[in-house]
Design an enzyme around this catalytic site. Sequence first.
Site, PDB file in Angstrom:
ATOM      1  N   LYS A  10       8.355  25.168  -3.192  1.00 20.00           N
ATOM      2  CA  LYS A  10       7.161  24.608  -3.827  1.00 20.00           C
ATOM      3  C   LYS A  10       5.871  25.196  -3.225  1.00 20.00           C
ATOM      4  CE  LYS A  10       9.669  20.380  -5.106  1.00 20.00           C
ATOM      5  NZ  LYS A  10       9.799  18.913  -4.919  1.00 20.00           N
ATOM      6  N   TYR A  50      10.732  19.352 -15.169  1.00 24.20           N
ATOM      7  CA  TYR A  50      10.832  17.998 -14.620  1.00 24.20           C
ATOM      8  C   TYR A  50      10.874  16.932 -15.727  1.00 24.20           C
ATOM      9  CZ  TYR A  50      10.312  19.061  -9.604  1.00 24.20           C
ATOM     10  OH  TYR A  50      10.514  19.466  -8.300  1.00 24.20           O
ATOM     11  N   ARG A 103      13.912  19.641   4.842  1.00 21.04           N
ATOM     12  CA  ARG A 103      12.827  18.652   4.771  1.00 21.04           C
ATOM     13  C   ARG A 103      12.674  17.891   6.085  1.00 21.04           C
ATOM     14  NH1 ARG A 103      14.902  16.734  -1.182  1.00 21.04           N
ATOM     15  NH2 ARG A 103      13.473  17.933  -2.502  1.00 21.04           N
ATOM     16  N   ASN A 113       7.338  17.691  -0.376  1.00 24.48           N
ATOM     17  CA  ASN A 113       8.658  17.877   0.242  1.00 24.48           C
ATOM     18  C   ASN A 113       9.197  19.305   0.156  1.00 24.48           C
ATOM     19  OD1 ASN A 113       9.316  17.868  -2.426  1.00 24.48           O
ATOM     20  ND2 ASN A 113      10.743  16.143  -2.333  1.00 24.48           N
ATOM     21  N   HIS A 116      12.836  22.359  -3.987  1.00 21.83           N
ATOM     22  CA  HIS A 116      13.688  21.777  -5.032  1.00 21.83           C
ATOM     23  C   HIS A 116      15.029  22.496  -5.006  1.00 21.83           C
ATOM     24  CE1 HIS A 116      15.188  20.706  -9.074  1.00 21.83           C
ATOM     25  NE2 HIS A 116      15.611  21.961  -9.083  1.00 21.83           N
ATOM     26  N   GLU A 127      18.362  24.646 -15.436  1.00 19.77           N
ATOM     27  CA  GLU A 127      17.159  25.117 -14.745  1.00 19.77           C
ATOM     28  C   GLU A 127      17.077  26.648 -14.622  1.00 19.77           C
ATOM     29  OE1 GLU A 127      16.957  21.016 -12.074  1.00 19.77           O
ATOM     30  OE2 GLU A 127      17.643  22.876 -11.128  1.00 19.77           O
TER      31      GLU A 127
HETATM   32  P1  IDP Z   1      14.789  15.831  -5.624  1.00 18.36           P
HETATM   33  O1  IDP Z   1      13.718  16.892  -5.579  1.00 18.36           O
HETATM   34  O2  IDP Z   1      15.302  15.526  -4.236  1.00 18.36           O
HETATM   35  O3  IDP Z   1      15.880  16.130  -6.604  1.00 18.36           O
HETATM   36  P2  IDP Z   1      13.798  13.868  -7.550  1.00 18.36           P
HETATM   37  O4  IDP Z   1      14.064  12.400  -7.479  1.00 18.36           O
HETATM   38  O5  IDP Z   1      14.503  14.634  -8.613  1.00 18.36           O
HETATM   39  O6  IDP Z   1      14.090  14.461  -6.083  1.00 18.36           O
HETATM   40  O7  IDP Z   1      12.230  14.033  -7.707  1.00 18.36           O
HETATM   41  C1  IDP Z   1      11.684  15.297  -8.051  1.00 18.36           C
HETATM   42  C2  IDP Z   1      10.460  15.539  -7.208  1.00 18.36           C
HETATM   43  O8  IDP Z   1       9.445  14.611  -7.578  1.00 18.36           O
HETATM   44  C3  IDP Z   1      10.645  15.307  -5.710  1.00 18.36           C
HETATM   45  O9  IDP Z   1      11.209  16.430  -5.058  1.00 18.36           O
HETATM   46  C4  IDP Z   1       9.213  15.053  -5.278  1.00 18.36           C
HETATM   47  O10 IDP Z   1       8.482  16.279  -5.199  1.00 18.36           O
HETATM   48  C5  IDP Z   1       8.685  14.236  -6.436  1.00 18.36           C
HETATM   49  N1  IDP Z   1       8.841  12.806  -6.222  1.00 18.36           N
HETATM   50  C6  IDP Z   1       9.951  12.058  -6.413  1.00 18.36           C
HETATM   51  N2  IDP Z   1       9.735  10.768  -6.125  1.00 18.36           N
HETATM   52  C7  IDP Z   1       8.433  10.688  -5.746  1.00 18.36           C
HETATM   53  C8  IDP Z   1       7.598   9.604  -5.325  1.00 18.36           C
HETATM   54  O11 IDP Z   1       8.010   8.437  -5.238  1.00 18.36           O
HETATM   55  N3  IDP Z   1       6.310   9.937  -5.019  1.00 18.36           N
HETATM   56  C9  IDP Z   1       5.820  11.200  -5.098  1.00 18.36           C
HETATM   57  N4  IDP Z   1       6.572  12.235  -5.489  1.00 18.36           N
HETATM   58  C10 IDP Z   1       7.865  11.985  -5.809  1.00 18.36           C
HETATM   59 MG    MG Z   2      15.895  16.175  -8.698  1.00 21.10          MG
END
Ligand code: IDP
Ligand code: MG
Length: 150
Positions: A10, A50, A103, A113, A116, A127
Site C-alpha cells: 500500500k 475493494y 504488520r 496496515n 494487502h 484480484e
Molecule cells: P485484510 O486486508 O486483512 O484482508 P479486510 O477486512 O479485507 O482486511 O479490510 C480491507 C482493508 O480495509 C484493510 O486491510 C484495511 O486497510 C482497511 N480496514 C479494514 N477494517 C478497517 C477499519 O475498521 N478501519 C479502518 N480501515 C479498515
Molecule cells: Mg481482505
Amino acid sequence: MAERTFVLLKPDAVQRALVGEILGRFERRGLKVVAMKMLRVTRSLGETYYAEHKGKAFFDPLMSYIAAGPVVAMVLEGEGAVAIVRKMMGKTNSAEAEPGTIRGDLALTIGRNIIHGSDSLESAKREIPLFFKPDEIHAYARVDEAWLRE
Ligand code: IDP
Ligand code: MG
C-alpha cells in the site's frame, strides 16, 4: 500444488521505503515473484478491488488511503501461497498482529496496515486480472539457465 496469490504494498509501505524489506521476506520464504509493477490505484480500480467493503464506515477513508500514492502490486507463486502470505502478513489490525509478522513488525494501526494479500484462492483469481494482463505474468520455471550463465 503451486498456487498464485495477489499482494499489494500500500502507499504507506512505498512512502516508508519498506518495499525491499517486505519483498525480501517473501523471497526468502521461497515464494516466486511472477509479476510485479508500481502503479497508482484510481478511484474506479479501488472501488472494484475493494467492492466487498462498499457501504462500510471505513470505505471512503480506505479509498483515500489506497489512492494516496503509488503502490507496488505483485503476484506470488508457491505451494500454499495464499495461506502462507496471509500468515506472514498478520492480523488486519496491525495493533493485534503478532511480532514476526509483516504488520506486527512494521505497522501500528488498522487504518495504515501497509499490505494487502488475497484471503482465498477465489479472491486471488478475481484480484490478479484487475492488476495484470496475462502476458505480464511470467512462468518463473521457464527462465533460460544458459542465458543467465553467459
Ligand atoms: P485484510 O486486508 O486483512 O484482508 P479486510 O477486512 O479485507 O482486511 O479490510 C480491507 C482493508 O480495509 C484493510 O486491510 C484495511 O486497510 C482497511 N480496514 C479494514 N477494517 C478497517 C477499519 O475498521 N478501519 C479502518 N480501515 C479498515
Ligand atoms: Mg481482505
